[in-house]
Motif scaffolding. Structure first.
Motif, PDB file in Angstrom:
ATOM      1  N   ALA A 192      29.298  19.327  22.188  1.00 36.76           N
ATOM      2  CA  ALA A 192      28.417  19.074  23.324  1.00 36.76           C
ATOM      3  C   ALA A 192      27.579  20.292  23.672  1.00 36.76           C
ATOM      4  N   HIS A 193      28.194  21.451  23.640  1.00 36.41           N
ATOM      5  CA  HIS A 193      27.458  22.677  23.969  1.00 36.41           C
ATOM      6  C   HIS A 193      26.383  22.961  22.914  1.00 36.41           C
ATOM      7  N   ALA A 194      26.706  22.641  21.667  1.00 32.31           N
ATOM      8  CA  ALA A 194      25.726  22.877  20.613  1.00 32.31           C
ATOM      9  C   ALA A 194      24.521  21.957  20.751  1.00 32.31           C
ATOM     10  N   VAL A 195      24.783  20.708  21.196  1.00 33.36           N
ATOM     11  CA  VAL A 195      23.696  19.741  21.304  1.00 33.36           C
ATOM     12  C   VAL A 195      22.915  19.910  22.596  1.00 33.36           C
ATOM     13  N   TRP A 196      23.677  20.037  23.725  1.00 42.39           N
ATOM     14  CA  TRP A 196      22.993  20.092  25.005  1.00 42.39           C
ATOM     15  C   TRP A 196      22.945  21.501  25.620  1.00 42.39           C
ATOM     16  N   ALA A 197      23.822  22.373  25.159  1.00 48.46           N
ATOM     17  CA  ALA A 197      23.895  23.737  25.696  1.00 48.46           C
ATOM     18  C   ALA A 197      23.983  23.715  27.220  1.00 48.46           C
ATOM     19  N   THR A 198      24.898  22.896  27.748  1.00 46.62           N
ATOM     20  CA  THR A 198      25.018  22.785  29.197  1.00 46.62           C
ATOM     21  C   THR A 198      26.422  22.376  29.572  1.00 46.62           C
ATOM     22  N   ASP A 199      26.844  22.784  30.777  1.00 45.01           N
ATOM     23  CA  ASP A 199      28.111  22.341  31.336  1.00 45.01           C
ATOM     24  C   ASP A 199      27.873  21.283  32.424  1.00 45.01           C
ATOM     25  N   GLY A 200      26.621  20.838  32.571  1.00 48.50           N
ATOM     26  CA  GLY A 200      26.270  19.940  33.655  1.00 48.50           C
ATOM     27  C   GLY A 200      26.521  18.486  33.339  1.00 48.50           C
ATOM     28  N   PHE A 201      26.028  17.627  34.235  1.00 54.41           N
ATOM     29  CA  PHE A 201      26.164  16.186  34.081  1.00 54.41           C
ATOM     30  C   PHE A 201      24.773  15.571  34.075  1.00 54.41           C
ATOM     31  N   PHE A 202      24.645  14.408  33.482  1.00 50.35           N
ATOM     32  CA  PHE A 202      23.345  13.751  33.440  1.00 50.35           C
ATOM     33  C   PHE A 202      23.553  12.253  33.409  1.00 50.35           C
ATOM     34  N   GLY A 203      22.532  11.515  33.829  1.00 50.26           N
ATOM     35  CA  GLY A 203      22.621  10.075  33.883  1.00 50.26           C
ATOM     36  C   GLY A 203      22.662   9.456  32.505  1.00 50.26           C
ATOM     37  N   VAL A 204      23.408   8.362  32.373  1.00 50.73           N
ATOM     38  CA  VAL A 204      23.475   7.628  31.114  1.00 50.73           C
ATOM     39  C   VAL A 204      23.174   6.159  31.409  1.00 50.73           C
ATOM     40  N   PRO A 205      22.563   5.437  30.479  1.00 48.62           N
ATOM     41  CA  PRO A 205      22.164   4.049  30.736  1.00 48.62           C
ATOM     42  C   PRO A 205      23.333   3.114  30.984  1.00 48.62           C
ATOM     43  N   TRP A 206      24.544   3.464  30.505  1.00 47.76           N
ATOM     44  CA  TRP A 206      25.698   2.587  30.694  1.00 47.76           C
ATOM     45  C   TRP A 206      26.574   3.046  31.861  1.00 47.76           C
ATOM     46  N   GLY A 207      26.077   3.982  32.663  1.00 44.24           N
ATOM     47  CA  GLY A 207      26.832   4.419  33.822  1.00 44.24           C
ATOM     48  C   GLY A 207      26.890   3.340  34.890  1.00 44.24           C
ATOM     49  N   THR A 208      27.723   3.555  35.895  1.00 48.05           N
ATOM     50  CA  THR A 208      27.860   2.606  36.990  1.00 48.05           C
ATOM     51  C   THR A 208      27.287   3.217  38.268  1.00 48.05           C
ATOM     52  N   LYS A 209      27.169   2.412  39.311  1.00 50.98           N
ATOM     53  CA  LYS A 209      26.661   2.899  40.578  1.00 50.98           C
ATOM     54  C   LYS A 209      27.544   4.010  41.120  1.00 50.98           C
ATOM     55  N   GLU A 210      28.860   3.841  40.968  1.00 51.63           N
ATOM     56  CA  GLU A 210      29.799   4.852  41.477  1.00 51.63           C
ATOM     57  C   GLU A 210      29.909   6.054  40.548  1.00 51.63           C
ATOM     58  N   ASN A 211      29.596   5.894  39.291  1.00 51.64           N
ATOM     59  CA  ASN A 211      29.767   6.966  38.309  1.00 51.64           C
ATOM     60  C   ASN A 211      28.559   7.003  37.371  1.00 51.64           C
ATOM     61  N   PRO A 212      27.364   7.344  37.914  1.00 52.08           N
ATOM     62  CA  PRO A 212      26.144   7.278  37.093  1.00 52.08           C
ATOM     63  C   PRO A 212      25.976   8.455  36.157  1.00 52.08           C
ATOM     64  N   GLU A 213      26.684   9.553  36.404  1.00 50.64           N
ATOM     65  CA  GLU A 213      26.489  10.763  35.610  1.00 50.64           C
ATOM     66  C   GLU A 213      27.729  11.076  34.797  1.00 50.64           C
ATOM     67  N   TRP A 214      27.504  11.431  33.539  1.00 51.22           N
ATOM     68  CA  TRP A 214      28.602  11.768  32.637  1.00 51.22           C
ATOM     69  C   TRP A 214      28.389  13.166  32.089  1.00 51.22           C
ATOM     70  N   SER A 215      29.509  13.798  31.721  1.00 50.13           N
ATOM     71  CA  SER A 215      29.426  15.085  31.054  1.00 50.13           C
ATOM     72  C   SER A 215      29.118  14.862  29.579  1.00 50.13           C
ATOM     73  N   PRO A 216      28.631  15.885  28.874  1.00 53.79           N
ATOM     74  CA  PRO A 216      28.412  15.735  27.431  1.00 53.79           C
ATOM     75  C   PRO A 216      29.663  15.293  26.692  1.00 53.79           C
ATOM     76  N   GLU A 217      30.834  15.835  27.086  1.00 53.68           N
ATOM     77  CA  GLU A 217      32.079  15.445  26.430  1.00 53.68           C
ATOM     78  C   GLU A 217      32.362  13.960  26.623  1.00 53.68           C
ATOM     79  N   SER A 218      32.067  13.439  27.830  1.00 55.30           N
ATOM     80  CA  SER A 218      32.313  12.035  28.105  1.00 55.30           C
ATOM     81  C   SER A 218      31.436  11.140  27.244  1.00 55.30           C
ATOM     82  N   VAL A 219      30.186  11.551  27.049  1.00 57.59           N
ATOM     83  CA  VAL A 219      29.272  10.771  26.215  1.00 57.59           C
ATOM     84  C   VAL A 219      29.783  10.708  24.786  1.00 57.59           C
ATOM     85  N   LEU A 220      30.251  11.838  24.262  1.00 62.91           N
ATOM     86  CA  LEU A 220      30.751  11.864  22.889  1.00 62.91           C
ATOM     87  C   LEU A 220      31.993  10.989  22.743  1.00 62.91           C
ATOM     88  N   ARG A 221      32.855  10.993  23.736  1.00 68.30           N
ATOM     89  CA  ARG A 221      34.045  10.145  23.671  1.00 68.30           C
ATOM     90  C   ARG A 221      33.646   8.668  23.716  1.00 68.30           C
TER      91      ARG A 221
END
Length: 271
Positions: free
Chosen positions: A178-207
């Motif tokens: 994740a760090h190699a691809v995004w170089a970040t420890d932050g969170f960002f929105g994903v199209p499959w997120g929910t209203k309560e959990n719209p932002e995922w970490s890079p690690e979560s996306v990879l999983r």
């Protein structure tokens, strides 16, 4: 791991000193599995019960793991839990709850065990927690965490064996990628997120991508077997003379087996 949106109220007591290790818990009440979009609501129900019913500052557990392998942060790494029986035991070990019950769903899923293992590794690394690992019943008179979870704990909490183990990635590997691809420890929105959990970490996306790949691989295997079976039966029919039901079944089974073997070779070469 998904990023849950549980409140963090003030007033919880910080841990004093280092934590010896981790204790695993179960609900101790009947539990029925549910779709993942309803798991966060159930965790909030527990939180509400602990806060409004018990008068606690938050949900009593450090972390909660649903049957789909997602880990929800409760009191987290710094605030003392209220689940282990008394102040001394709460201060001594972290408390991780698996959403399984005393009846209904009593055995954790493979995904849940992977999630629990993720949580164990996380609190050991970041807590930090010592190597000691046990159940709620260790040092306190209770049947928690149930026999199924307790046997897994006493075996050292190993990750489940799976045909797809070759596709698994560790927390450390996920973070590096994740760090190699995004170089970040932050969170960002994903199209499959929910209203309560719209932002995922890079690690979560990879999983998530890994889980989708596992599901798609299973679908490909099923489709390949079906096509192979149909092709084999058609090939026999074109030979003329007709086929009995037993001959059709034998041809279909042989065709499916050959197709899956061919797919396995292709996947091995691809890997």
């Amino acid at each position: 791991m998904g990023r849950p949106r549980l409140p963090h109220p003030n007033g919880a007591t910080p841990y004093s000193g280092t934590r010896r290790g981790i204790k695993l818990h179960y609900l101790g009440t009947p539990y029925t599995d549910r779709t993942h979009d309803r798991c966060d609501d159930y965790v909030r129900q527990i939180q509400t019960q602990h806060m409004d019913g018990n008068g606690w500052s938050d949900i009593g557990y450090s972390f909660v793991v649903c049957t789909h392998g997602y880990v929800y942060e409760g009191r987290g790494l710094r605030r003392r839990n209220s689940a282990n029986g008394n102040t001394t035991l709460n201060n001594q070990d972290y408390a991780i709850l698996l959403l399984v019950g005393s009846s209904g769903l009593t055995k954790p899923t493979d995904a849940q065990l992977h999630g629990a293992r993720d949580a164990i590794d996380y609190v050991r690394r970041e807590g930090p927690a010592g190597d000691w690992l046990g159940g709620h019943r260790d040092g306190y008179a209770t049947s928690c965490p149930g026999d199924a979870v307790y046997q897994w704990v006493k075996a050292g909490a190993p990750r489940p064996d799976s045909e797809e183990d070759d596709m698994a990635i560790s927390d450390a590997d996920a973070k590096k990628i994740a760090h190699a691809v995004w170089a970040t420890d932050g969170f960002f929105g994903v199209p499959w997120g929910t209203k309560e959990n719209p932002e995922w970490s890079p690690e979560s996306v990879l999983r998530h991508v890994t889980e989708v790949a596992r599901e798609n691989r299973g679908r490909i295997k099923a489709l390949q077997a079906e096509v192979g079976a149909q092709a084999a039966v058609l090939a026999r029919l074109t030979e003329g003379g007709g086929l009995t039901a037993a001959e059709i079944q034998a041809a279909a089974e042989a065709g499916a087996k050959a197709a899956l073997a061919q797919l396995g070779d292709a996947l091995t070469e691809g890997n």
